[in-house]
Each structure stands twice: as structure tokens, then as C-alpha cells.
Design a protein around this motif. Structure first.
Motif: not given
Length: 801
Positions: A199-202, A222-224, A254-255
């Protein structure tokens, strides 16, 4: 105890000594080599650990470092640890890779399979190139070990890697991976862990859970990567951590944004691989309050993501560009490019990015900076960049950014991008100030020739496109004519009045006596630079023309003799002309300016010679001190009446090779970079000590003054070099302040007036009696060049009324 095997043991100095040591059954056996020479072919540094007191109970050294060395006699080699008692010899570069040592006392290590050097004598009479000459016909890498090949790690501390010789921020050794490690076997993961990874979380969700008191974090991030810090080495003698490293990544999705910290061996596995702009997937991380929140720097609480090698073992995956989903809405890199013309209008401390063509790369130097409770030695060098918007070069004081593979290949005529630099402004007076840029902890460097530009997303930004457009129209010859490497360089300029100078010291130590200065200079370590203020009178002045510095013939053979009187033949040169010293007593007209020296003849293949700035630009777009002169020629023309007996002396009476800036030679740029740089730690990188003299002094250097000074406090004599700035000199530019070019104004301004022709050296020497009995406050830049050589360069001299 079995003796070391080998048919050459009867004639091999090392094997005979080690066999004698192994056959000794006493509780503390030692053996000493005799007068036969041994050669140091590698030298490696590491931080000591908590067992230091047990291993070296008799040592009084306070050094934080330990050293391992590889020694050879030409027949075999052995890896040994060095006693802390010899650390001082290494720190001043008296003992270095390539040194000849004799009377080496050895003892057995705790495991009886390793060896320790208790004491040694450095053979300085044989010359600095003796090892190169002795081993010139030997393949050093193929010399056999006395026993089994030693392990790659440090011998006398539980540390997982070595440190660079001259700073703590670069990585060093093959254990620093340059390819991603294989991912752990999924069969070993529990079902719950697999669910978490899938699973992916922000970042915003993770922060919300943390602030609500939850310590359970499910899902991957998932981050830059937005920014990357340099390595932080936190090893201390009382810490048992085997890999005391950490590095920080500023990341965002994005958050929100957050700081990710790589700890310990995660740095070994991932530091070289992760770069700004990449998108990564992070699993099995820990969350805690950020450092800035814990220390009260932030008004709102923020989180910090910790990646550890265990409890739990972090999992990192680099996501290819074609697999990055637009639904993630990842932020772009926050670039802030400015040009040199905009720097004067930027506020102090402004953070920016810069792009330009390198026209000057200074010699590496070191400075002692306070880091908490302990002083740390930092390595730096000055760069000058030409850009599209200003005739003035952009000045950068560049410290280590933990990119040794890139920073060691920053040459003149390369295209350079530096990110996250900080603006520093220094005022000479109320109307005149100078700006330069220097590192932040997040600074990154990208340079043509290193393969780093093509992967960077800044290539499409408008300031970069404008720079590349300018680059197509620039006159390469004019830039190449300005290209300089190495030599003494000081920036920003000091004030021209004593009052302003003392005001700008901001609580630094004031005046120092001659004896105190001598003691402080004796404490300097290799290439460490410090500034001193001392009251003096000048007792003698002398001028040395450019030809006095001498040249040497280049040879690939280390055994070949190098003569300072033999010039390397160049196109258009006069091969039979011998440099002649000019007597300053004679009545002569002002000396004509020397024409810029021609470029050396090419010595490498055609591909190396075909260089242009366009080729460098395509990488953005496509992806790819001793002087052997006769004493009878000494130039001297001024002296005061006899002084009190000389009690002590400090400085160099003649300019050292490291002091002179050199013409940049593109064909031999790799050799030139090593010759200008710090002492290397492995034999295969070693050059003859006088290799630097095979490169012509830069056209900005026309000669130098030597001033003999007497300290007013205690009559200590100082031999000081003076390299005055002059009109038209783009390297040592004079201050934009007019003056009358008298000795007093030249010394207080650091050079000649920019609005009048400078007086000839002969005319200046003829009027040097103006300095008789003149009390001066002298600002001296001291730099330890290695061994007992301490260079003193006069920065300013203010008259005392």
C-alpha cells in the motif's frame, strides 16, 4: 609460530624482519629494520573508537585519527597500523605516500597476524622523489604480500570504512556502493509486512498519524528527492558505532515535504546512488519529530523519516521515470538560478543556484572551523566562473560537498552548476563591497566531463537555455586566455584603513607577537591557512622577475632529472634562451608587460586535443619550495641599518611552486589537477614533487616582492612574499580605489592603483627607503605547505602613526 614463506625471504628486508618478530616468543616482541629503506605506498586514515585506550595505553596523542599504511622494500609488501605517536608527521605531510623510511620498529598485533609500527625515521635526505625513483621499474600493484592479502577494513578500530586523508565529508573506499543493492528476498517477509509494503501513503497522512500518537505506520512512501546533504561523520573516540555516518534528503510528494535521514550502513549502500530529482519508494521506515522541531527552530511540529539498516531494515527502490504516475503530483525541483549581474542586489545569506564556465580553480587549502565543542578541519578551494551577464567573475568558496569524483574533476573551461549556494557580502568601506558564494549543507555540484549533467532536470530551465545560447557566441580564446589553476589566492579584499580592518574582525584575536606567531605556525597542519596581524618594520625589500621562478622539463619517467633551468619547448618560443635575473641596482626603464604564454604542445591523443566549449554544452543537451638558482644572482636592493641580533626566523625566502598560479593545460588537465592538489594517498597517483613546475606560470604572474620584516615585539624575523594586484590583471584585480602608488598606499591597498600606470619594480625598489623605520600593522596569510615550509604572504600593511 610459522615463518613467512617465500623464496626471497633471505634477501627481503621485510620478510627477514617479520620472521624475526614472529619467532620471538616474549610477551611484547618487537623487531627493528636496519638502515635498509622501506617505501610507503599507501596511507589510509580512520577514526579511533572506544577501544583506543586498550590498544594504545602509552599513547599521549590526542588525535581523533588512526592510520594504516602499506610498506614495501620492492620485493614484498605488508599492511601495518601506525602508532599515534607518528600522527604529527602525517598531519604536516612529512610522512606521506612515497616517503622513504628507515629504522622501522614493528610489533605484532593482538591477533598475531597483523603488524604495528611503533616508531620510524623519515629519510628526508634522499629527497621527496626517492621512492618514485627506486620503484620506477616495479609494478607496485603486483608486489606480493608477505602473507595472505589483508582485509579491506581498518586494523585498529571497529570502523567499517576509511576516511579521506584531508577531510571528513567525502566518501572513501570501495565499500561505498555505486550500484543499488539487491532487494531482500520477499519469502522472508511476513504477510503483514508485505501488506504494508504494497500500500501507498502520503507524507501528510504519516505526519497526521504521528501527531495523533500512533506509532504504527503502514504503507510505502513514493516521494521525489528535492535536495541531498553532504555526508556527516559523527564518529567519536568514546562511541562504538562501526559506521558513524548520516546524510539527509529533503523529499516531497503531492501532500507535503519532509526530511529523510540515512543512517550508518544505509549511507554505504545508498549515498552515492541517490540524487536530487529521483523518485524513490521507501518502506520499513521509522518516524520521529524532526530535529528543527525538537530544537525549537520551527513553530509547528514536523516529522523526520529515518532509514536504518535494522529494527527495521529500510527498503529503498528507485522508480524509473516511465513508471512515475502523474496521479502522484510530485513536486518539481526548486531551482533558483541567478547570474553574476544580480548578485549585488541580493540580500546577505540569499540562497541561489549558479551556472558558468570555470576560469579559475584554486589550490586546495584547509581551515579550522568550530563545530560544537571541537574544531574540525574543512577543505576548500576558490573557483571563478564566467557567465553571460557580467564581466566580473562569480566567486565561489567551495567546500567539500561529498562528491569527490566530481569535485576532483572541476577544471578551468568546464561548465559548472552549483546549487543551494549562500551569498556572503564583505564591505571594504561604506561604498565598496564584494560578494562571493559558498556552500550550504545541501549544495550539489555538476560538471561537464563527469556524466552528471544529462540526468539533471534543470537543462530545460530558461536561465540555463539563456546561458547555453550565450555560450555559442562566446570567444573561446578569450576565456582560455583567462584560465588559471592553482596558486595563492585571497578573497574578499580587506579594508584599506586600519580602523575598518579592526572593526571587521568581529571579536577575533587582535595583535600577536613574533614569538607567538611562530608557535602558532608550528601548530599548522598540511595546507592549513590562517591570518595573523602583527606589528613590524620592513628591513629589506627585493623584487624577483617572472623568469626567476624557473621551469622544468616534463618527463613521464619519475627517475628523470628535473631542472628548474630547462624550459619545456613551446610553439613560438626561443629554445636556446636562458632566463636571466635582472639586477635592480641598475638604472633601467619600466619593464614591459609580458605577453600571455602560449599553450603547451599537445601530448595526448587527438580526442583529448579536440576541445571546445560547444562539446561541453552538448553534455547538457545530449547526455554525455625550493629554488636551485645560484646565490650570486640574488636580487637585493634595499636594507635598513643593522638590526638587533636575529633571535628566530619564519617564512620562505623564495616563492614556492604551490604559490604560483599556472596556465591551464587542457591536454594534461588530469596530471595538472593532481599536481595542484593535496598529497595523494596511493602510490599509483603519485607524481614527482616538481611536476607542478612543468606548467608555465600564468600570465597574471609577472613577478613578486620579498620583504624581510622584524616583529616590533621581540625581533623575530619574517620572510614575507608580496604579490601586488595590478591594473589589467584579471586574477589579482586591484581595488576600485585610486591612490598615489607610493609604498604606503600600495601596501595598504594590497596593490597598485587601477587608474594609473603602475611604477616599475626598479622604481619601487629605488624608493624603498620610504619604508625605513616605518611602523606597520601587517596582515599576513600563513599557509603550511608541508614539512617545515610555511608560506607567509602579505595581504595588507597599515602604517601606524
Amino acid at each position: 609460530m610459522a615463518a613467512l614463506s617465500g623464496s626471497s625471504s633471505e634477501c627481503c628486508t621485510l620478510k627477514k624482519t617479520l620472521n624475526r618478530l614472529l619467532s620471538n616468543t616474549s610477551s611484547s616482541p618487537r623487531a627493528r629494520t636496519r638502515s635498509e629503506p622501506l617505501y610507503v605506498i599507501s596511507l589510509e586514515r580512520y577514526g579511533r573508537d572506544a577501544d583506543f585506550a586498550l590498544r594504545f595505553p602509552d599513547s599521549i596523542s590526542m588525535s581523533e585519527s588512526l592510520f594504516d599504511a602499506t610498506l614495501t622494500d620492492g620485493d614484498c609488501k605488508v599492511r601495518v597500523s601506525l602508532d599515534p605517536a607518528v600522527n604529527r608527521l602525517i598531519s604536516v605531510n612529512a610522512l606521506h605516500c612515497g616517503s622513504v623510511i628507515r629504522h622501522v620498529e614493528l610489533s605484532r598485533g593482538e591477533d598475531s597476524a597483523s603488524f604495528h609500527v611503533c616508531s620510524l625515521e623519515v629519510d628526508r635526505l634522499s629527497g621527496g622523489d626517492a621512492a618514485l625513483r627506486a620503484l620506477s621499474s616495479v609494478n607496485v600493484r603486483a608486489i606480493p604480500w608477505t602473507g595472505a592479502e589483508p582485509s579491506a577494513g581498518p586494523l585498529r578500530a571497529r570502523r567499517s570504512s576509511y576516511l579521506p586523508l584531508w577531510n571528513n565529508h567525502d566518501f572513501c573506499g570501495e565499500m561505498w556502493r555505486d550500484t543499488a543493492p539487491s532487494e531482500p528476498d520477499a519469502e522472508e517477509d511476513s504477510e503483514e509486512e508485505i501488506e504494508d509494503i504494497g500500500s501507498t501513503v502520503s507524507l501528510a497522512e504519516v505526519r497526521r498519524h504521528f501527531l495523533s500518537g500512533s506509532r504504527r505506520y503502514r504503507g510505502a512512501l513514493c516521494v521525489r528527492i528535492l535536495h541531498k546533504s553532504r555526508l556527516i561523520y559523527f564518529g567519536k573516540a568514546d562511541h562504538k558505532c562501526e559506521c558513524p555516518y548520516k546524510a539527509e534528503l529533503q523529499v516531497g510528494d503531492g501532500s507535503s515535504s519532509a526530511c529523510v535521514v540515512l543512517w550508518n550502513t544505509v549511507c554505504l549502500d545508498w549515498y552515492r546512488i541517490l540524487h536530487p530529482g529521483q523518485v524513490v519508494r521507501l518502506c520499513r521506515y521509522r518516524v520521529k519529530e524532526s530535529y528543527s522541531s525538537r530544537t525549537g527552530q520551527d513553530s509547528e511540529p514536523h516529522i523526520e523519516i529515518s532509514l536504518n539498516s535494522r529494527n527495521p531494515a529500510a527498503q529503498i527502490t528507485i522508480i524509473p521515470k516511465n513508471q512515475v504516475s502523474p496521479d502522484w503530483v510530485l513536486p518539481d525541483l526548486p531551482h533558483a538560478f541567478i547570474c553574476g549581474q544580480e548578485l549585488p542586489s541580493c540580500p546577505q545569506g540569499h540562497i541561489c543556484d549558479i551556472i558558468g564556465v570555470v576560469i579559475f580553480v584554486g589550490r586546495p587549502e584547509r581551515v579550522r572551523r568550530k563545530d560544537g565543542q571541537r574544531a574540525e578541519i574543512e577543505e576548500y578551494r576558490w573557483l571563478q566562473l564566467a557567465d553571460r551577464a557580467s564581466d566580473k567573475p562569480v566567486m565561489i568558496k567551495l567546500f567539500s560537498t561529498s562528491q569527490p569524483d566530481i569535485q576532483s574533476r572541476v577544471y578551468p573551461m568546464a561548465l559548472l552548476v552549483c546549487t543551494r549556494l549562500k551569498l556572503i557580502r564583505s564591505a571594504v568601506d561604506r561604498a565598496t563591497s564584494f560578494e562571493y558564494l559558498t556552500n550550504t549543507s545541501l549544495t550539489q555540484v555538476y560538471c561537464t566531463g563527469t556524466g552528471s549533467h544529462p540526468v539533471m532536470p534543470y537543462r530545460g530551465l530558461r536561465p540555463v537555455r539563456q546561458f547555453l545560447h550565450w555560450l555559442k557566441q562566446v570567444d573561446e580564446g578569450s576565456l582560455l586566455g583567462r584560465a588559471v589553476i592553482g596558486g595563492s589566492f585571497s578573497y574578499p579584499p580587506l579594508p584599506v584603513s586600519l580602523h575598518n580592518f579592526m572593526e571587521n574582525r568581529h571579536g577575533e584575536a587582535g595583535l600577536i607577537s613574533g614569538g607567538e606567531m611562530k608557535l602558532e605556525c608550528e601548530k599548522l597542519i598540511y595546507r592549513e591557512k590562517r591570518q595573523f596581524a602583527i606589528q613590524c618594520v620592513i628591513t629589506a625589500a627585493c623584487y624577483h622577475h617572472r623568469e626567476d621562478s624557473g621551469r622544468t622539463q616534463f618527463s613521464d619517467l619519475p627517475s628523470a632529472p628535473l631542472s628548474p633551468r630547462v624550459r619545456r619547448q613551446r610553439e613560438g618560443s626561443e629554445p636556446n634562451r636562458t632566463p636571466v635575473k635582472r639586477k635592480l641596482f641598475s638604472s633601467t626603464s619600466p619593464r614591459k608587460r609580458l605577453a600571455p604564454p602560449l599553450q603547451p604542445l599537445a601530448t595526448e591523443d587527438d580526442a583529448e586535443r579536440d576541445f571546445s566549449l560547444f562539446d561541453g554544452a552538448m553534455e547538457f543537451l545530449v547526455g554525455e619550495q625550493e629554488d636551485d638558482s645560484n646565490d650570486e644572482d640574488e636580487d637585493e636592493d634595499f636594507s635598513t641599518p643593522p638590526t638587533s641580533p636575529m633571535t628566530s626566523r619564519l617564512g620562505l625566502s623564495r616563492v614556492a611552486s604551490e604559490t604560483l598560479p599556472r596556465v591551464f593545460c587542457y591536454e594534461r588537465r588530469h596530471v595538472q589537477a593532481v599536481a595542484v592538489g593535496l598529497q595523494v594517498n596511493t602510490f599509483h597517483k603519485l607524481l614527482p614533487q616538481r611536476e607542478l613546475e612543468s606548467f608555465s606560470p600564468a600570465s597574471c604572474y609577472t613577478g613578486y616582492f620579498t620583504l624581510t620584516m622584524r616583529a616590533l615585539s621581540d625581533a623575530v624575523m619574517l620572510d614575507v612574499l608580496f604579490l601586488p594586484a595590478a591594473p589589467g590583471n584579471l586574477h589579482w584585480m586591484p581595488l576600485p580605489l585610486s591612490h598615489n602608488n607610493s609604498w604606503e598606499s600600495i601596501l595598504s591597498h594590497g596593490g597598485f592603483s587601477p587608474h594609473a600606470p603602475p611604477p616599475s619594480p626598479a622604481d619601487l625598489i629605488a624608493t624603498a627607503n620610504q619604508l625605513t623605520n616605518q611602523r606597520l600593522l601587517c596582515v599576513l596569510d600563513a599557509c603550511a605547505l608541508g614539512g617545515e615550509k610555511v608560506e607567509l604572504v602579505l595581504n595588507r600593511a597599515f602604517p601606524l602613526r
